[in-house]
Design a protein around this motif. Structure first.
Motif, mmCIF file in Angstrom:
data_model
loop_
_atom_site.group_PDB
_atom_site.id
_atom_site.type_symbol
_atom_site.label_atom_id
_atom_site.label_comp_id
_atom_site.label_asym_id
_atom_site.label_seq_id
_atom_site.Cartn_x
_atom_site.Cartn_y
_atom_site.Cartn_z
ATOM 1 N N LEU A 85 35.836 45.841 55.479
ATOM 2 C CA LEU A 85 35.521 44.859 54.439
ATOM 3 C C LEU A 85 34.718 45.439 53.274
ATOM 4 C CD1 LEU A 85 35.754 41.953 53.445
ATOM 5 C CD2 LEU A 85 33.665 41.433 54.762
ATOM 6 N N PRO A 86 33.670 46.247 53.516
ATOM 7 C CA PRO A 86 32.939 46.811 52.369
ATOM 8 C C PRO A 86 33.829 47.658 51.457
ATOM 9 C CG PRO A 86 31.648 47.061 54.359
ATOM 10 C CD PRO A 86 33.004 46.568 54.777
ATOM 11 N N HIS A 87 34.755 48.410 52.060
ATOM 12 C CA HIS A 87 35.676 49.221 51.263
ATOM 13 C C HIS A 87 36.602 48.327 50.441
ATOM 14 C CE1 HIS A 87 39.302 51.760 50.565
ATOM 15 N NE2 HIS A 87 38.363 52.615 50.202
ATOM 16 N N ARG A 88 37.126 47.295 51.064
ATOM 17 C CA ARG A 88 38.019 46.380 50.347
ATOM 18 C C ARG A 88 37.303 45.703 49.191
ATOM 19 N NH1 ARG A 88 39.469 44.280 55.442
ATOM 20 N NH2 ARG A 88 38.839 42.207 54.756
ATOM 21 N N VAL A 89 36.074 45.267 49.427
ATOM 22 C CA VAL A 89 35.296 44.601 48.368
ATOM 23 C C VAL A 89 35.026 45.572 47.223
ATOM 24 C CG1 VAL A 89 33.039 43.579 47.828
ATOM 25 C CG2 VAL A 89 34.265 42.868 49.882
ATOM 26 N N ALA A 90 34.616 46.795 47.556
ATOM 27 C CA ALA A 90 34.323 47.790 46.511
ATOM 28 C C ALA A 90 35.569 48.113 45.694
ATOM 29 C CB ALA A 90 33.744 49.056 47.143
ATOM 30 N N MET A 91 36.697 48.312 46.376
ATOM 31 C CA MET A 91 37.932 48.649 45.665
ATOM 32 C C MET A 91 38.430 47.473 44.824
ATOM 33 S SD MET A 91 38.188 51.766 46.296
ATOM 34 C CE MET A 91 39.702 52.044 45.423
ATOM 35 N N ALA A 92 38.358 46.274 45.366
ATOM 36 C CA ALA A 92 38.778 45.090 44.600
ATOM 37 C C ALA A 92 37.892 44.922 43.369
ATOM 38 C CB ALA A 92 38.730 43.843 45.478
ATOM 39 N N PHE A 93 36.592 45.133 43.531
ATOM 40 C CA PHE A 93 35.676 45.024 42.396
ATOM 41 C C PHE A 93 35.989 46.082 41.337
ATOM 42 C CE2 PHE A 93 31.676 46.228 40.280
ATOM 43 C CZ PHE A 93 31.382 45.020 39.661
ATOM 44 N N ALA A 94 36.207 47.316 41.770
ATOM 45 C CA ALA A 94 36.485 48.407 40.830
ATOM 46 C C ALA A 94 37.792 48.169 40.076
ATOM 47 C CB ALA A 94 36.537 49.740 41.577
ATOM 48 N N TRP A 95 38.868 47.848 40.800
ATOM 49 C CA TRP A 95 40.155 47.585 40.131
ATOM 50 C C TRP A 95 40.048 46.342 39.250
ATOM 51 C CZ3 TRP A 95 42.464 51.781 39.905
ATOM 52 C CH2 TRP A 95 42.741 52.589 40.995
ATOM 53 N N GLY A 96 39.291 45.343 39.702
ATOM 54 C CA GLY A 96 39.103 44.130 38.893
ATOM 55 C C GLY A 96 38.366 44.422 37.595
ATOM 56 N N CYS A 97 37.333 45.270 37.654
ATOM 57 C CA CYS A 97 36.616 45.656 36.428
ATOM 58 C C CYS A 97 37.537 46.429 35.485
ATOM 59 C CB CYS A 97 35.389 46.496 36.766
ATOM 60 S SG CYS A 97 34.052 45.553 37.499
ATOM 61 N N GLY A 98 38.352 47.302 36.050
ATOM 62 C CA GLY A 98 39.316 48.033 35.219
ATOM 63 C C GLY A 98 40.307 47.100 34.556
ATOM 64 N N ALA A 99 40.793 46.132 35.316
ATOM 65 C CA ALA A 99 41.734 45.149 34.751
ATOM 66 C C ALA A 99 41.075 44.341 33.646
ATOM 67 C CB ALA A 99 42.254 44.223 35.855
ATOM 68 N N LEU A 100 39.843 43.930 33.871
ATOM 69 C CA LEU A 100 39.119 43.163 32.859
ATOM 70 C C LEU A 100 38.947 43.973 31.578
ATOM 71 C CD1 LEU A 100 37.576 40.617 32.037
ATOM 72 C CD2 LEU A 100 35.529 41.625 33.080
ATOM 73 N N ALA A 101 38.588 45.239 31.712
ATOM 74 C CA ALA A 101 38.444 46.101 30.531
ATOM 75 C C ALA A 101 39.766 46.217 29.776
ATOM 76 C CB ALA A 101 37.932 47.483 30.945
ATOM 77 N N LEU A 102 40.850 46.397 30.518
ATOM 78 C CA LEU A 102 42.161 46.506 29.849
ATOM 79 C C LEU A 102 42.558 45.194 29.179
ATOM 80 C CD1 LEU A 102 44.136 48.696 32.401
ATOM 81 C CD2 LEU A 102 43.348 49.350 30.129
ATOM 82 N N PHE A 103 42.280 44.065 29.835
ATOM 83 C CA PHE A 103 42.551 42.766 29.204
ATOM 84 C C PHE A 103 41.735 42.620 27.923
ATOM 85 C CE2 PHE A 103 43.943 40.988 33.478
ATOM 86 C CZ PHE A 103 45.262 40.794 33.083
ATOM 87 N N MET A 104 40.477 43.088 27.938
ATOM 88 C CA MET A 104 39.633 42.981 26.753
ATOM 89 C C MET A 104 40.159 43.845 25.613
ATOM 90 S SD MET A 104 35.905 42.778 28.664
ATOM 91 C CE MET A 104 35.046 43.466 27.293
ATOM 92 N N PHE A 105 40.797 44.968 25.925
ATOM 93 C CA PHE A 105 41.422 45.801 24.901
ATOM 94 C C PHE A 105 42.758 45.212 24.445
ATOM 95 C CE2 PHE A 105 39.128 49.583 26.905
ATOM 96 C CZ PHE A 105 38.126 49.588 25.952
ATOM 97 N N ALA A 106 43.475 44.593 25.381
ATOM 98 C CA ALA A 106 44.817 44.092 25.087
ATOM 99 C C ALA A 106 44.801 42.943 24.082
ATOM 100 C CB ALA A 106 45.520 43.653 26.376
#
Length: 171
Positions: A85-106
């Protein structure tokens, strides 16, 4: 979820092929331009301008393709030490932050692309080169890369993936 993953995989593959065509132009066009400059003292008209646009297309159309293989540069000192679970949460958070950054650029890229198409924008160099299409490609690449990264965030939250622990070139 599998249908969306498959669709994004096919789109990223198509975008990757287009990015490689632009990369081929960069390699061969620049080489031909250098040879022509050395022989004649004059550049090939439009190669410099198309090289600028090709760089944009390689980066933004290739982003999805790189994401498909998790080939973006990342620091995994923490995530390699986690599991479950800690790994899943960390990875989901990291990919989610990346997606948010890309949406903000898009979003602003899309606004700029709409304006660029509305005036059929071009740039002057040795020749007049339309650039509206590159701005559309940039915005489209950002939106789809953001969508793909958001999907990876959801998938990371749902299932644990083994972390790639290679630290250098394979021997």
């Amino acid at each position: 979820m599998n249908i969306v993953s498959l669709a994004l995989k096919r789109v990223s593959g198509a975008f990757g092929v287009v990015a490689m065509i632009f990369l081929a132009f960069l390699m061969f066009g620049t080489t031909a331009d250098v040879i022509t400059r050395a022989v004649t003292g004059e550049p090939i008209s439009g190669v410099f301008e198309m090289s600028e646009l090709s760089l944009v297309m390689v980066v933004f159309l290739g982003a999805m393709w790189a994401q498909e293989d998790r080939a973006h540069i990342r620091v995994n000192m923490l995530s390699t030490r986690l599991s479950g679970l800690p790994h899943r949460v960390a990875m989901a958070f990291a990919w989610g932050c990346g997606a948010l950054a890309l949406f903000m650029f898009a979003w602003p890229a899309t606004q700029e692309a709409i304006y660029s198409v509305s005036i059929w924008e071009f740039r002057w160099g040795y020749i007049q080169v339309p650039i509206w299409w590159a701005k559309v490609g940039l915005a489209l690449g950002l939106w789809l890369a953001a969508l793909q990264m958001a999907l990876h965030a959801v998938l990371a939250a749902l299932r644990d993936e083994p972390e790639d622990t290679t630290t250098g070139p394979e021997t």
